[in-house]
Enzyme design. Sequence first.
Site, PDB file in Angstrom:
ATOM      1  N   HIS A  28       0.830  -1.202   0.000  1.00 18.10           N
ATOM      2  CA  HIS A  28       0.000   0.000   0.000  1.00 18.10           C
ATOM      3  C   HIS A  28       0.866   1.254   0.000  1.00 18.10           C
ATOM      4  O   HIS A  28       1.266   1.733   1.058  1.00 18.10           O
ATOM      5  CB  HIS A  28      -0.900  -0.006   1.236  1.00 18.10           C
ATOM      6  CG  HIS A  28      -1.787  -1.204   1.320  1.00 18.10           C
ATOM      7  ND1 HIS A  28      -1.330  -2.441   1.714  1.00 18.10           N
ATOM      8  CD2 HIS A  28      -3.109  -1.349   1.063  1.00 18.10           C
ATOM      9  CE1 HIS A  28      -2.324  -3.302   1.687  1.00 18.10           C
ATOM     10  NE2 HIS A  28      -3.423  -2.680   1.302  1.00 18.10           N
ATOM     11  N   PRO A 118      -6.327  -4.983  11.183  1.00 17.32           N
ATOM     12  CA  PRO A 118      -7.780  -4.960  11.371  1.00 17.32           C
ATOM     13  C   PRO A 118      -8.185  -3.531  11.777  1.00 17.32           C
ATOM     14  O   PRO A 118      -7.888  -3.090  12.890  1.00 17.32           O
ATOM     15  CB  PRO A 118      -8.021  -5.977  12.496  1.00 17.32           C
ATOM     16  CG  PRO A 118      -6.783  -6.838  12.506  1.00 17.32           C
ATOM     17  CD  PRO A 118      -5.669  -5.900  12.116  1.00 17.32           C
ATOM     18  N   GLY A 156     -10.853   4.480   7.353  1.00 20.41           N
ATOM     19  CA  GLY A 156     -11.405   3.176   7.717  1.00 20.41           C
ATOM     20  C   GLY A 156     -11.455   2.981   9.225  1.00 20.41           C
ATOM     21  O   GLY A 156     -12.446   2.491   9.771  1.00 20.41           O
ATOM     22  N   ILE A 187     -10.430   9.155   0.836  1.00 17.20           N
ATOM     23  CA  ILE A 187     -10.361   8.027  -0.104  1.00 17.20           C
ATOM     24  C   ILE A 187     -10.306   6.728   0.687  1.00 17.20           C
ATOM     25  O   ILE A 187      -9.600   6.641   1.703  1.00 17.20           O
ATOM     26  CB  ILE A 187      -9.088   8.130  -0.987  1.00 17.20           C
ATOM     27  CG1 ILE A 187      -9.181   9.303  -1.967  1.00 17.20           C
ATOM     28  CG2 ILE A 187      -8.813   6.823  -1.740  1.00 17.20           C
ATOM     29  CD1 ILE A 187     -10.130   9.111  -3.141  1.00 17.20           C
ATOM     30  N   HIS A 259      -4.105   3.304  -3.326  1.00 18.57           N
ATOM     31  CA  HIS A 259      -4.296   2.773  -1.970  1.00 18.57           C
ATOM     32  C   HIS A 259      -3.496   1.490  -1.749  1.00 18.57           C
ATOM     33  O   HIS A 259      -2.728   1.394  -0.803  1.00 18.57           O
ATOM     34  CB  HIS A 259      -5.781   2.504  -1.693  1.00 18.57           C
ATOM     35  CG  HIS A 259      -5.993   1.556  -0.556  1.00 18.57           C
ATOM     36  ND1 HIS A 259      -6.120   1.975   0.743  1.00 18.57           N
ATOM     37  CD2 HIS A 259      -6.048   0.196  -0.522  1.00 18.57           C
ATOM     38  CE1 HIS A 259      -6.248   0.920   1.531  1.00 18.57           C
ATOM     39  NE2 HIS A 259      -6.209  -0.175   0.801  1.00 18.57           N
ATOM     40  N   ARG A 350     -18.100 -18.724  38.420  1.00 15.45           N
ATOM     41  CA  ARG A 350     -17.904 -17.259  38.345  1.00 15.45           C
ATOM     42  C   ARG A 350     -17.647 -16.705  39.748  1.00 15.45           C
ATOM     43  O   ARG A 350     -16.873 -15.776  39.939  1.00 15.45           O
ATOM     44  CB  ARG A 350     -19.084 -16.561  37.677  1.00 15.45           C
ATOM     45  CG  ARG A 350     -20.390 -16.723  38.419  1.00 15.45           C
ATOM     46  CD  ARG A 350     -21.557 -16.072  37.663  1.00 15.45           C
ATOM     47  NE  ARG A 350     -22.820 -16.426  38.269  1.00 15.45           N
ATOM     48  CZ  ARG A 350     -23.749 -15.549  38.614  1.00 15.45           C
ATOM     49  NH1 ARG A 350     -23.583 -14.272  38.403  1.00 15.45           N
ATOM     50  NH2 ARG A 350     -24.879 -15.964  39.149  1.00 15.45           N
ATOM     51  N   SER A 377     -22.485  -9.772  37.533  1.00 19.22           N
ATOM     52  CA  SER A 377     -22.675 -11.094  36.932  1.00 19.22           C
ATOM     53  C   SER A 377     -21.354 -11.799  36.663  1.00 19.22           C
ATOM     54  O   SER A 377     -21.259 -13.014  36.778  1.00 19.22           O
ATOM     55  CB  SER A 377     -23.418 -10.962  35.597  1.00 19.22           C
ATOM     56  OG  SER A 377     -24.670 -10.366  35.796  1.00 19.22           O
ATOM     57  N   GLU A 404     -17.828  -4.361  24.553  1.00 17.54           N
ATOM     58  CA  GLU A 404     -17.010  -5.574  24.670  1.00 17.54           C
ATOM     59  C   GLU A 404     -15.772  -5.520  23.777  1.00 17.54           C
ATOM     60  O   GLU A 404     -14.669  -5.886  24.193  1.00 17.54           O
ATOM     61  CB  GLU A 404     -17.845  -6.820  24.324  1.00 17.54           C
ATOM     62  CG  GLU A 404     -18.997  -7.109  25.285  1.00 17.54           C
ATOM     63  CD  GLU A 404     -20.248  -6.296  24.989  1.00 17.54           C
ATOM     64  OE1 GLU A 404     -20.292  -5.600  23.956  1.00 17.54           O
ATOM     65  OE2 GLU A 404     -21.206  -6.351  25.793  1.00 17.54           O
ATOM     66  N   HIS A 466     -28.599 -15.819  24.757  1.00 17.14           N
ATOM     67  CA  HIS A 466     -27.588 -15.649  25.792  1.00 17.14           C
ATOM     68  C   HIS A 466     -26.826 -16.940  26.104  1.00 17.14           C
ATOM     69  O   HIS A 466     -25.889 -16.927  26.892  1.00 17.14           O
ATOM     70  CB  HIS A 466     -28.238 -15.124  27.080  1.00 17.14           C
ATOM     71  CG  HIS A 466     -28.560 -13.664  27.017  1.00 17.14           C
ATOM     72  ND1 HIS A 466     -29.295 -13.112  25.993  1.00 17.14           N
ATOM     73  CD2 HIS A 466     -28.224 -12.633  27.831  1.00 17.14           C
ATOM     74  CE1 HIS A 466     -29.403 -11.802  26.201  1.00 17.14           C
ATOM     75  NE2 HIS A 466     -28.760 -11.494  27.311  1.00 17.14           N
TER      76      HIS A 466
HETATM   77  C1  LIG Z   1     -11.664  -4.567   9.816  1.00 14.98           C
HETATM   78  C2  LIG Z   1     -11.097  -4.404   8.444  1.00 14.98           C
HETATM   79  N1  LIG Z   1     -11.941  -4.388   7.408  1.00 14.98           N
HETATM   80  C3  LIG Z   1     -11.460  -4.282   6.153  1.00 14.98           C
HETATM   81  C4  LIG Z   1     -10.113  -4.200   5.926  1.00 14.98           C
HETATM   82  C5  LIG Z   1      -9.576  -4.145   4.501  1.00 14.98           C
HETATM   83  N2  LIG Z   1      -9.081  -2.766   4.236  1.00 14.98           N
HETATM   84  C6  LIG Z   1      -7.799  -2.449   4.367  1.00 14.98           C
HETATM   85  S1  LIG Z   1      -7.485  -0.818   4.069  1.00 14.98           S
HETATM   86  C7  LIG Z   1      -9.123  -0.545   3.727  1.00 14.98           C
HETATM   87  C8  LIG Z   1      -9.577   0.841   3.349  1.00 14.98           C
HETATM   88  C9  LIG Z   1      -9.175   1.805   4.377  1.00 14.98           C
HETATM   89  O1  LIG Z   1      -9.394   3.097   3.965  1.00 14.98           O
HETATM   90  P1  LIG Z   1      -8.561   4.226   4.655  1.00 14.98           P
HETATM   91  O2  LIG Z   1      -8.448   3.974   6.092  1.00 14.98           O
HETATM   92  O3  LIG Z   1      -9.149   5.514   4.245  1.00 14.98           O
HETATM   93  O4  LIG Z   1      -7.110   4.045   4.049  1.00 14.98           O
HETATM   94  P2  LIG Z   1      -6.487   4.779   2.765  1.00 14.98           P
HETATM   95  O5  LIG Z   1      -7.134   4.180   1.557  1.00 14.98           O
HETATM   96  O6  LIG Z   1      -6.776   6.213   2.903  1.00 14.98           O
HETATM   97  O7  LIG Z   1      -5.050   4.424   2.860  1.00 14.98           O
HETATM   98  C10 LIG Z   1      -9.863  -1.707   3.854  1.00 14.98           C
HETATM   99  C11 LIG Z   1     -11.311  -1.783   3.614  1.00 14.98           C
HETATM  100  C12 LIG Z   1      -9.271  -4.229   7.052  1.00 14.98           C
HETATM  101  N3  LIG Z   1      -7.958  -4.174   6.936  1.00 14.98           N
HETATM  102  N4  LIG Z   1      -9.789  -4.293   8.298  1.00 14.98           N
HETATM  103 MG   LIG Z   2      -8.514   7.183   3.408  1.00 17.05          MG
END
Ligand SMILES: Cc1ncc(C[n+]2csc(CCOP(=O)(O)OP(=O)(O)O)c2C)c(N)n1
Ligand SMILES: [Mg+2]
Length: 656
Positions: A28, A118, A156, A187, A259, A350, A377, A404, A466
């Site tokens: 990337h 993630p 994201g 973006i 990207h 528990r 709980s 959580e 549950h």
């Molecule tokens: C939980 C999760 N869902 C999906 C992805 C796949 N993924 C990696 S980067 C991305 C887009 C992220 O966009 P942004 O944070 O704006 O990054 P930019 O394109 O600006 O570098 C996705 C959907 C991931 N890594 N983690």
């Molecule tokens: Mg972005």
Amino acid sequence: MVPSPLQHMSNAIRVLSMDAVEAANSGHPGMPMGMADVATVLFTQFLKYDPQAPKWADRDRFVLSAGHGSMLLYALLHLTGYERPTMDDISKFRQLHSPCAGHPENFELEGVECTTGPLGQGLAMAVGMAMAERHLNASFGDDLVDHHTWVLAGDGCLMEGINHEAIGLAGHLGLGRLNVLWDDNRITIDGATSLSTSEDIPARFIATGWHVESCDGHDYADIARALAAAKADPRPTLIACRTIIGKGAPNKQGGSGVHGAALGGAEVAAARAELGWTLPSFELPDDILSTWRAAGARGAADRAAWEARHAAHPERAEFNRRMADKPTGTRDLQTYLEGLIEKPSGVATRKSSEMALEVLTAALPEMLGGSADLTGSNNTKTKATGPFTKDNYAGRYVYYGIREFGMAAAMNGMALHGGVVPYGGTFLVFSDYCRNAIRMSAIQRARVVYVMTHDSIGLGEDGPTHQPVEHVMSLRMIPNLNVFRPCDAVETAECWALALSTPHTPSLLALSRQNLPQVRTDVRENLSAKGAYTLRTANAARRVVLIATGSEVAIAISVADRLEEHGVGADVVSLPSWELFAAQPAAYQAEVLPAGALKVSIEAGVTLGWERYTGNDGLRFGIDSFGASAPIAALYDHFGLTPDKITPQILAKLGS
Ligand SMILES: Cc1ncc(C[n+]2csc(CCOP(=O)(O)OP(=O)(O)O)c2C)c(N)n1
Ligand SMILES: [Mg+2]
């Protein structure tokens, strides 16, 4: 226009990033190129760190929440003078055995504080780091603990639901030393953010108690102004950095194409021309490298001053003990266990967990507990753990609220920060809400203890939403996670001792809501440490081995009694941890589960997987559907998990 010295420095990040992605033909380039200017200001003027002492306890923590932009971090670590990654490592970006993995991995490189990728979880882990920092500051003072947590988050990260939990907690707790640099490039992979969101992100952060700054992410003075304002403000700060994704790639910048794909030879050449960069791939001009190295050396004086304070500090031994990544425990637990033999306890596990925690938290100040709004709980609060609040960071109990996922990720951040051993509770069924963070505990080798109560249909009337059915078995599938399902008060304390003894492995305790009899009568050895053991040996000639976990161990004992009445000898094996049993020598496993005997599993959850121990010719009693809402006795009968229903089926199988 001739680039300024700072531009040269940022361009080094850009070129290294695009070249490494080009060599791997994978990765990337967009984020590192877009955030190179912001990162340059952070690493040359604000971040407190010393590449010569990557684990210096009082360093600022930097979390690359937008983990796909890993090359940004690798470039920064190399440029500022960390021992690794070397240029050779970088040239092998994304290749087997290079520490420059696709996404940053904390166990691969010093300077990588946590594993990210993630989206959203890096930010949530940073909240935990900032909590740990304040907590240790409250215990040891400014002389030893006085640092900031910086996060780089993308669109994201700020879209994922977990960010809402994380920023809500951080705002509520007033974590002013937490600053988030938002790569506001508008973006994502699919294109412009306008395709999917109309949210006013600054307004949301302000509503959660944050301070918000914004800057032109390509204007060094403006970036520095915003970062200084962030640092000065007592609230956590979001800094919206307006950037152009892929900046420096003349034809591709600003679009989603940069990207996550190599730029291609022609565009790389065009970018080199644009940036005024003449050297070949993986070579840096001496003057730029030495300017970077000088910037990386700025923290050495701070570190030396800290070391002098540390050497003179009256509590340095305790500080070092807490920060050490070592097994922890207390002899008081053995005294408590001996007390259980004198006075057996027939409470829910528990509750047994709470009893063990009373002993542990009184002896171990590093334990920092909490619950996602189920304190009463989960039985997670003890006398020694007062509330951790904005006004009292010395508190040792976090009211996480109904968050959580945020809780689990924050606990990862705390464990990785060091100095605290976090534990937190929710209902086992909601382990799904935080499952990816549990997985991240395991990947990151973080000692987090999950206290997951209400572990089966045994919770009764709350019904199938549950009642966990598939959870225990599916959690056993996560590598490097120790799942414990103790059967009584003794095993529960043993499992707690084991959870604290593994600094590089998280643990999850599955605990009952319902009362369970104490079946253990001997505490001379921690038998749970073997994962499984023969709890009761057959009287008559052994034909059956009953294998059970948790609340079903007492049922297995009753079944064994009935079988013996029919002249059928039956061992009862308690199996609190599959992972620890799997780690035993084959001879021990064969002793506990001898060939020739009929193996019968009893566990109030899915039977899929129990074939491992029963074989295909054994019997498996469990629940392969959702549960139901009813009182507990009716449920165990309905699902056939009673001695009355199990015993005849075993006798029939034996043909006796
Ligand atoms: C939980 C999760 N869902 C999906 C992805 C796949 N993924 C990696 S980067 C991305 C887009 C992220 O966009 P942004 O944070 O704006 O990054 P930019 O394109 O600006 O570098 C996705 C959907 C991931 N890594 N983690
Ligand atoms: Mg972005």
